[in-house]
Every structure is written in C-alpha cells, then in structure tokens.
Design a protein around this motif. Structure first.
Motif, short mmCIF file in Angstrom:
data_model
loop_
_atom_site.label_atom_id
_atom_site.label_comp_id
_atom_site.label_asym_id
_atom_site.label_seq_id
_atom_site.Cartn_x
_atom_site.Cartn_y
_atom_site.Cartn_z
N UNK A 100 52.40 -13.44 -29.71
CA UNK A 100 51.50 -13.57 -28.73
C UNK A 100 51.68 -13.28 -27.41
N UNK A 101 50.70 -11.84 -27.09
CA UNK A 101 50.56 -11.26 -25.61
C UNK A 101 50.04 -12.09 -24.77
N UNK A 102 51.22 -12.34 -23.70
CA UNK A 102 50.91 -13.46 -22.69
C UNK A 102 49.97 -12.43 -21.37
N UNK B 62 50.96 -3.01 -17.23
CA UNK B 62 49.96 -1.80 -16.33
C UNK B 62 50.72 -0.38 -16.15
N UNK B 63 50.19 0.85 -16.70
CA UNK B 63 50.84 2.13 -16.44
C UNK B 63 51.44 2.70 -15.23
N UNK C 275 53.94 -1.93 -14.51
CA UNK C 275 54.01 -3.45 -14.06
C UNK C 275 54.47 -3.92 -15.47
N UNK C 276 55.33 -4.80 -15.41
CA UNK C 276 55.44 -5.12 -17.03
C UNK C 276 54.93 -6.34 -17.69
N UNK D 1 59.25 -13.13 -23.58
CA UNK D 1 60.15 -11.66 -23.66
C UNK D 1 59.10 -10.39 -22.66
N UNK D 2 59.63 -9.52 -21.67
CA UNK D 2 58.71 -8.46 -21.93
C UNK D 2 58.53 -7.62 -21.67
N UNK D 3 57.71 -6.62 -22.09
CA UNK D 3 56.88 -5.24 -22.17
C UNK D 3 56.81 -4.14 -21.32
#
Length: 440
Positions: free
Chosen positions: A337-339, A343-344, A311-312, A285-287
């Motif tokens: 779990x963060x993959x 990036x802001x 960047x997502x 899933x995207x962040x």
C-alpha cells in the motif's frame, strides 16, 4: 489393459494331483459287453412218438412201429448237428471279439475344475478324451497330462479353467490369469505374501469363470521423522495420510509431509513431517523519485541547475514469513500500500556552447599552474576536502564564477575557463604558491 499370461506348473502324468476336497461316491455306471452273461445255446429235444393207440394188435404192427421210430431218430441227428455247428462258431467269434474289446476299453478319472468322475473310454489320448466328453479348453486353461498325451487304464486327467483377475498390488494395477478357484489359491499362484495384507475380497471367496477385481496391499515398513523423533511402523495403508494416522501423528494448520499425503507409502520409505508456522510482517519501504531534465539554452553545455529537489515516497509492504521445523524461510510479499507518493526532481541542462577565451588571460601558462596545483588532474581533491579540480577551487568561489556542483566534477576546459575569469577579477592572488607559474 494388457494381459499377463500366467503359465502354471505343468503336471507329470504319474505325479499326484492336488484337488479341492469333494464328498462324492464314485461308481461305474457303464457295464461293458464282456461282463454280460453269455447266451445259452438252445436245448436239443429228441422227438418221441406219442403212443396214441390202445395196444399192439399183431406182431407186424409192433415191428412196423419200431422201424418207424428208428427212421425218425436217424432223420433228427443230422438236423441237430446242423443247428449246433453255427452256434458253436458264434460262441468262438464272441470270445475273440471280447478280447479285443477288453484291450481298447480304459477306466480313467477326469477332473474338470475340481469335479472328479470315473469313466470308461476308448480314447487313445487326452485330446480325444476331452473331445469325446465335450470339454473345451483355451490358452489360459490347464490340462494335465498335456493334450496329446497317451492314455492308459488308471490314468487321471485334470482340467482347470483359467480365470481373469484385475489385480491391484501395492498401487500397481495389472490383469493376470489364474487356474485357482479361490482368492487364497490365486494369491499363492501369484506369489503374493498375504500375511498382514489388506484384501478387498475374502480369501475363501470362490473365483467364477468371469474372474474378479482384487485389491491387495501388502504389509510394509514406513519410517516417519516428526518433532525430532523417528517412528517406524508396519502398515498396509493405502496412502501416506492413513499411515501417518496409524503412527499417531497429526497434522495441524499448514503442516505437510515430504511425500504427498495422498501418495502410496512404499516399503522402507522415510517420510519427514514438516511443521509449518506462518506470520505476517509489515515493512515501510522507500519509493525512489524520478528526475525530470529540461534543456536550457541560457546555460553552458555541461551545466545543470536543480530547479526542484526530489523527495522519496514510501509504501507499506506486507510479507508472509514461514518457518519449517523452526527454520525461517525466504519472506514472500503478499500485499502493498502506498503511504506517500514520491516528488520528482526537476533539472535544467545547459545547451549553450562554452567560451574558450577570456580577454586578459589567454596568453598565460595555465598548464603550468594546473600541474603545480593538482598535478594536472581535473578530479583532484585536497586532503581537507575543501578544494578541488585542476586549480583547486573552493566550492563557493566556483559557483560564484557560474559553475554548478563542485569544481572537480566539471570538465577540464570549463575549469580552465572559470580560472581565467577568476584571474581577470583577482589576478594571481587565489594561487599564492603557484600563481607565479602563469608567467612562465
């Protein structure tokens, strides 16, 4: 625990009374006075003179002996009468007293807790009889005929002691009283259907005066819906789980029932068996990235410049997916779990006041030009999508004049300002059809 008061059916004084069977020989050990042999009156003896002499000598001697005998006989008769009259009076008195005695004495049968005995009593009523015999009764005991009932010869008095029973009937616990002396008799008094029921004590078990604890589970009809089939059984099981086993249905893994397995199964209840299967699914899933805005006084208000594109990120999310009887349920998130970290985006925001005039272009009819180009709509876009805003700028020209983004996204005043700058550079040529409107 509260006490239920059991009131057994009363007895009719002349109605037959059921007793437990006992082998006993009934005999009367009491012999009333009137059955004794009457006392004999004393026998009266006429005293005779003992003839101690050898013979009578003279005639005078014989006459004197006869006269003496007559005197003795006359003296003895009054004494005999005096002794006979009082004894006759005593006999008459005893005869009258015996009649009164017979009238008060009664032959009755007293049965105390199933033990019968026959006795003679002078008691006038049941209460007096029980007091005379030392039989104490309480609020939960049965006396028939009731206390205070008059007694007559041949009557039968029954006393049955009450016994407390801690009864759990089909999962419901209560305390009751019974005058029955066995478990089977108590169940009849309580109106409990014992056929096919589970009993924690034997039916023939005698109930002592201290009572007992009794668990009764009657036979019930329970229906199970499992694996597309319906099964109805008759059971006296204590829990749904036990009844399920009696029906030959087993639970595996996460299987369960619509009623808790430890609950009491009720008569006529329908219970559904739920076959549960579970799987794990992992999804990416995207962040979303954050946007960081900083003010820049060198840029006009309303102008934003992207310094760095965002960047997502992404994460791995694990879901537990459950199916109940083949029907998929809402997935439940159980881990993540963060993959890749996001990036802001950095954006500069202008704070400088925008100029409103451009030398060489302020006196022209810009409203007329805007009405001709876009109908006076700041957000207008042509059919091709290449031109937008009041003056139909293309994006490349707009940005060359210092604008950011697309022209139709800017305010009307900024669009007019940049149109004036374009006019100073190129005249009315950018608007070949409507440029003449600038001169009125």
């Amino acid at each position: 625990m509260e006490y239920d008061t059991y009131a057994p059916v009363g007895y009719d004084r002349y109605a037959p009374v059921e007793h437990d069977t006992y082998t006993s020989v009934e005999h009367d050990t009491y012999a009333p006075a009137y059955e004794l042999q009457p006392a004999r009156l004393p026998r009266q003896h006429a005293g005779a003179a003992a003839d101690t002499g050898g013979g009578v000598g003279a005639a005078g001697g014989r006459a004197e002996a006869r006269r003496a005998a007559r005197r003795r006989e006359g003296a003895e008769r009054p004494d005999a009468l005096r002794r006979l009259v009082p004894q006759a009076l005593v006999v008459a008195f005893l005869a009258g007293g015996t009649s009164a005695f017979v009238a008060s004495d009664k032959a009755v049968k007293l049965s105390v807790d199933g033990v019968p005995r026959t006795m003679h009593t002078f008691a006038d009523d049941v209460t007096e009889l029980l007091e005379d015999e030392g039989v104490e009764v309480g609020a939960h005991d049965l006396v028939a005929p009731g206390p205070g009932a008059e007694l007559a010869s041949g009557d039968e008095v029954v006393v049955r002691y009450g016994r407390p029973v801690a009864l759990t009937l089909d999962g419901q616990r209560r305390r009751v009283w019974t005058t029955a002396r066995t478990v089977e008799g108590a169940l009849r008094q309580f109106g409990v259907r014992a056929e096919g029921a589970y009993l924690s004590a034997s039916r023939s078990l005698e109930i002592g005066r201290a009572g007992l604890t009794l668990d009764v589970r009657t036979e019930r009809a329970v229906t199970f819906m499992a694996d597309g089939r319906e099964r109805t059984i008759r059971t006296n099981a204590a829990t749904v789980g036990e009844a399920l086993a009696e029906a030959g249905i087993s639970l595996r893994g996460q299987d369960t029932t619509s009623a808790p397995p430890g609950s009491f199964p009720r008569d006529g209840q329908t219970i559904t068996v739920m076959r549960i299967r579970g799987t794990r699914e992992v999804r990416e899933e995207p962040i979303a990235f954050d946007v960081v805005r900083t003010e820049d006084p060198s840029l006009f208000k309303g102008t934003e410049v992207v310094v760095r594109a965002g960047e997502q990120g992404s994460r791995w999310v694990t879901y537990f997916v459950r199916t109940v009887n083949g029907v998929r349920q809402q997935p439940r998130r159980i881990a993540e779990e963060i993959a890749r970290e996001p990036v802001a985006r950095w954006v500069k925001v202008g704070t400088k006041e925008k100029p409103t005039s451009v030398a060489g272009a302020d006196g022209l009819d810009w409203d007329g030009l805007a009405h001709c180009e876009s109908g006076g709509r700041p957000a207008a876009v042509d059919a091709t999508g290449n031109y937008g805003g009041l003056y139909q700028f293309d994006t490349q020209t707009w940005q060359a004049l210092g604008g950011s983004g697309r022209p139709q996204e800017a305010s009307a005043s900024e669009q007019t300002f940049r149109a004036k700058k374009l006019y100073v550079q190129r005249g009315a040529s950018p608007w070949p059809h409507c440029g003449g409107r600038l001169r009125g």
